[in-house]
Motif scaffolding. Sequence first.
Motif, PDB file in Angstrom:
ATOM      1  N   ARG A  58      -4.624  19.458  21.275  1.00 29.97           N
ATOM      2  CA  ARG A  58      -5.444  19.454  20.054  1.00 29.97           C
ATOM      3  C   ARG A  58      -5.158  18.250  19.417  1.00 29.97           C
ATOM      4  NH1 ARG A  58      -9.068  22.330  20.667  1.00 29.97           N
ATOM      5  NH2 ARG A  58      -9.621  22.064  18.293  1.00 29.97           N
ATOM      6  N   ALA A  59      -6.118  17.517  18.920  1.00 29.01           N
ATOM      7  CA  ALA A  59      -6.114  16.025  18.058  1.00 29.01           C
ATOM      8  C   ALA A  59      -5.685  16.217  16.827  1.00 29.01           C
ATOM      9  CB  ALA A  59      -7.525  15.576  18.127  1.00 29.01           C
ATOM     10  N   GLN A  60      -5.498  15.163  16.270  1.00 24.42           N
ATOM     11  CA  GLN A  60      -4.953  15.146  14.783  1.00 24.42           C
ATOM     12  C   GLN A  60      -6.171  15.435  14.127  1.00 24.42           C
ATOM     13  OE1 GLN A  60      -3.968  11.045  13.880  1.00 24.42           O
ATOM     14  NE2 GLN A  60      -4.101  11.172  11.782  1.00 24.42           N
ATOM     15  N   ARG A  61      -5.580  16.156  12.833  1.00 26.27           N
ATOM     16  CA  ARG A  61      -6.593  16.930  11.909  1.00 26.27           C
ATOM     17  C   ARG A  61      -6.664  16.296  10.825  1.00 26.27           C
ATOM     18  NH1 ARG A  61      -9.674  20.221  14.641  1.00 26.27           N
ATOM     19  NH2 ARG A  61      -8.605  21.699  16.127  1.00 26.27           N
ATOM     20  N   PHE A  62      -5.934  15.110  10.314  1.00 22.94           N
ATOM     21  CA  PHE A  62      -6.058  14.468   9.077  1.00 22.94           C
ATOM     22  C   PHE A  62      -5.888  13.086   9.247  1.00 22.94           C
ATOM     23  CE2 PHE A  62      -1.864  15.688   9.496  1.00 22.94           C
ATOM     24  CZ  PHE A  62      -1.129  14.694   9.318  1.00 22.94           C
ATOM     25  N   THR A  63      -6.450  12.126   8.228  1.00 22.71           N
ATOM     26  CA  THR A  63      -5.925  10.735   8.374  1.00 22.71           C
ATOM     27  C   THR A  63      -4.732  10.372   7.651  1.00 22.71           C
ATOM     28  OG1 THR A  63      -8.535  10.118   8.842  1.00 22.71           O
ATOM     29  CG2 THR A  63      -6.940   8.560   7.874  1.00 22.71           C
ATOM     30  N   GLN A  64      -3.857   9.779   8.191  1.00 23.92           N
ATOM     31  CA  GLN A  64      -2.806   9.515   7.340  1.00 23.92           C
ATOM     32  C   GLN A  64      -3.130   8.167   6.507  1.00 23.92           C
ATOM     33  OE1 GLN A  64       0.461   8.331   9.896  1.00 23.92           O
ATOM     34  NE2 GLN A  64       2.118   7.791   8.209  1.00 23.92           N
ATOM     35  N   THR A  65      -2.893   7.999   5.311  1.00 23.58           N
ATOM     36  CA  THR A  65      -2.841   6.582   4.639  1.00 23.58           C
ATOM     37  C   THR A  65      -1.592   6.045   4.193  1.00 23.58           C
ATOM     38  OG1 THR A  65      -2.690   8.173   2.563  1.00 23.58           O
ATOM     39  CG2 THR A  65      -4.973   7.799   3.620  1.00 23.58           C
ATOM     40  N   VAL A  66      -1.505   4.925   4.470  1.00 29.20           N
ATOM     41  CA  VAL A  66      -0.373   3.867   4.311  1.00 29.20           C
ATOM     42  C   VAL A  66      -0.623   2.796   3.325  1.00 29.20           C
ATOM     43  CG1 VAL A  66       1.049   2.553   5.848  1.00 29.20           C
ATOM     44  CG2 VAL A  66      -0.098   4.491   6.756  1.00 29.20           C
ATOM     45  N   GLU A  67       0.464   2.563   2.444  1.00 28.50           N
ATOM     46  CA  GLU A  67       0.393   1.698   1.329  1.00 28.50           C
ATOM     47  C   GLU A  67       0.978   0.279   1.954  1.00 28.50           C
ATOM     48  OE1 GLU A  67       2.215   2.600  -2.302  1.00 28.50           O
ATOM     49  OE2 GLU A  67       1.845   0.503  -3.105  1.00 28.50           O
ATOM     50  N   TYR A  68       0.239  -0.522   2.255  1.00 32.26           N
ATOM     51  CA  TYR A  68       0.862  -1.852   3.044  1.00 32.26           C
ATOM     52  C   TYR A  68       1.958  -2.508   1.748  1.00 32.26           C
ATOM     53  CZ  TYR A  68       1.051  -6.104   5.629  1.00 32.26           C
ATOM     54  OH  TYR A  68       1.174  -7.156   6.376  1.00 32.26           O
ATOM     55  N   ARG A  69       3.103  -2.731   2.413  1.00 30.44           N
ATOM     56  CA  ARG A  69       4.034  -3.263   1.880  1.00 30.44           C
ATOM     57  C   ARG A  69       4.756  -4.717   2.756  1.00 30.44           C
ATOM     58  NH1 ARG A  69       4.111  -2.082  -3.520  1.00 30.44           N
ATOM     59  NH2 ARG A  69       4.214   0.367  -3.905  1.00 30.44           N
ATOM     60  N   PRO A  70       4.204  -5.832   2.473  1.00 32.40           N
ATOM     61  CA  PRO A  70       4.560  -6.945   3.490  1.00 32.40           C
ATOM     62  C   PRO A  70       6.101  -7.268   3.318  1.00 32.40           C
ATOM     63  CG  PRO A  70       3.230  -7.726   1.410  1.00 32.40           C
ATOM     64  CD  PRO A  70       3.268  -6.284   1.355  1.00 32.40           C
ATOM     65  N   LYS A  71       6.580  -7.676   4.422  1.00 31.02           N
ATOM     66  CA  LYS A  71       7.803  -8.265   4.330  1.00 31.02           C
ATOM     67  C   LYS A  71       7.576  -9.691   4.575  1.00 31.02           C
ATOM     68  CE  LYS A  71      12.390  -7.739   6.242  1.00 31.02           C
ATOM     69  NZ  LYS A  71      13.333  -7.061   7.331  1.00 31.02           N
ATOM     70  N   THR A  72       7.624 -10.506   3.887  1.00 29.56           N
ATOM     71  CA  THR A  72       7.247 -11.925   4.053  1.00 29.56           C
ATOM     72  C   THR A  72       8.257 -12.740   4.784  1.00 29.56           C
ATOM     73  OG1 THR A  72       8.228 -12.637   1.960  1.00 29.56           O
ATOM     74  CG2 THR A  72       5.798 -11.905   2.002  1.00 29.56           C
ATOM     75  N   GLY A  73       9.535 -12.464   4.873  1.00 30.48           N
ATOM     76  CA  GLY A  73      10.423 -13.107   5.525  1.00 30.48           C
ATOM     77  C   GLY A  73      10.491 -12.958   7.097  1.00 30.48           C
TER      78      GLY A  73
END
Length: 635
Positions: A496-511
């Motif tokens: 069975r495939a994934q049933r929902f979309t995962q949302t991700v808040e992008y947090r950059p690590k500039t180093g």
Amino acid sequence: MATDNRPARLALTAAVVALLLGGTGTLVQQRFPVSPPGTVHGVEVTGGRAEVHPAPEPAVPTPLTHRTGGGADIAFTGGTPRLRITAPAPSPGFAPVVITADGTRLLPAAYDTATRSIVADLPRPGRFWGGLLDLAALGRDVVPAPAPKPECAGRAASSGGVTVAAEQAAGSGGTATDPGHAAGSGSTTATPGHATGSPRAAGSGHAANSSSTNTDAEQAAGSGSSPGQAASPGGSPGRAANSSSTNTDAEQAAGSGSSPGQAASPGGSPGQVTSSGGANTDSAHAADSSRATTTPEHAASSSGAPGRAADSGGPTDPGPSQGPVWVCLTAGAGRAGVTLTSNARVPYRLAVPPGWPESAARTGRTPQRDLLWPGAAVTYEVPFARLPATLRGQADPGAALGATLAAAAHRVAVLFGSADEPAPDVTACAAAATAAHYTADRPGTDLAAEVWAALGPCHPDGGDTVRWFLAAGIGAVANAAAATGPAFAVSLTAGRAQRFTQTVEYRPKTGAATARAAGRCGAVSAVSGRHDAYRCTSGGTTYDPCFAGPEPRVACPTSATRAVLLTYAGGLPSPPQPGGTADPFLLTLADGLQCLAVAGSGYACTDGRTVLPGDVDTSSPMWTVDGRAVAKAYT
């Protein structure tokens, strides 16, 4: 009285001149003897009247051939004169030939040890040179090159809520040690988002319900894992507890070495996501030394690279890390399309699982169902109900030997000018004829000679002339072309495939950026509503969005795991007010393809070809864009 002596002096002068001319002629004749007719510079033509003149070197290098002896421009009318070119005796592995047609064609020849010369009959006037055909080079030349990697290789396929995945294992005896997995697993029974023998579990890095918003624990520069990775036992920093519905990354940066959905090798890595009950949301990634329950897109080797294994052998030619075949998948109408493309220099005999239909499509030289030729591909259309299953392959050096000798005959026939296209069905006939004679423990030269004799009924190109010409050197051809490879097993699963979309808040690590640039940020982002997102340029390149970091730098993601650290001049424009809508600027589709937002143009994907117009449809738990499911959305 005067006497006229003029006549006497004239007579004396004439006698002296005559004597001198006669002597000079004798001297010239003795110093520069005339060559016999039909001979020049070590080249002799017999058996008819011929004019022979020295010839310059051929206009082009002759394929697979070395020059030896002299050359001549020969004119004759009628008959078939015999040409002799003085040359050293050929070394083992070389066959005497006569080069003609300015270096583009050959004539079959023999070597006469008594006269130390290359001998051939001339079919027509022209320029001719002595040559030696390199039989080992001929053998290497006719071995097919592996096919390039298809862009679809290594991706899962989904349809109607079912995901089809493949794992390839290469090693002796066909042992299924998957190149995409850490070494040491006992069995592989993977289904995306499932654990063997357990209820359905959420997919890699997924929340337990569609309302959860997870922020990846490992995103952007330099991290060893990628968004949504699940760590193996003995986890490490970066685990986010899901007691609330929103998880925030502990370690997010540009430049991860792995792709979304991979499982870290033993020892774990940052970024394990835990559900509200405290259990790993991806039970298919739980460690079990006796069982491997991961799919190729979910597992990484100790280096963290996707789709690689602790190599268990791999083909001797080409490189071991790819395996003998590329696997591409499609899904639709309740069936999985499984395409194997050869990545080897030797044919593979396929063992098709019971109940599978005949191949739906095949490319290559022969329609044999159970034989996959180098550079060829075969496709099977398999009902979901026939999965899981394992498709196995075993290298067949016997078929390779017969096919190679048939190919060598064709190559020589082309050089002799007696063939253009390969004769139909010769390769298949040669492969079948070899089966009755091939044994791995026999000396190569003896075996090659016997197989070459057995190919007579297959009528290789070039006829008797090529068969006679190659007979003495067939061992050198076969030895140079010898190749083998490991057995492989492709395990196919459907779940069975994934049933929902995962949302991700992008947090950059500039180093820890994967690239660096200098430029300006003259406007706020046109694709993201975040208050810290800007549109920046460096030279002729525009980056959007770029997220503010420690001044004077911004991190500009180019994929889920890579970012450019841009040092700006002149400050940043006024940001939009906090609280605005943060539109997704980066999508990971259900098949793993990543796509970046482009202002006014939808999404451009990292494969360089796919463009998805329009906005993301968020009306259902599983978001879509242009009809394609979105597994993960970065905002």
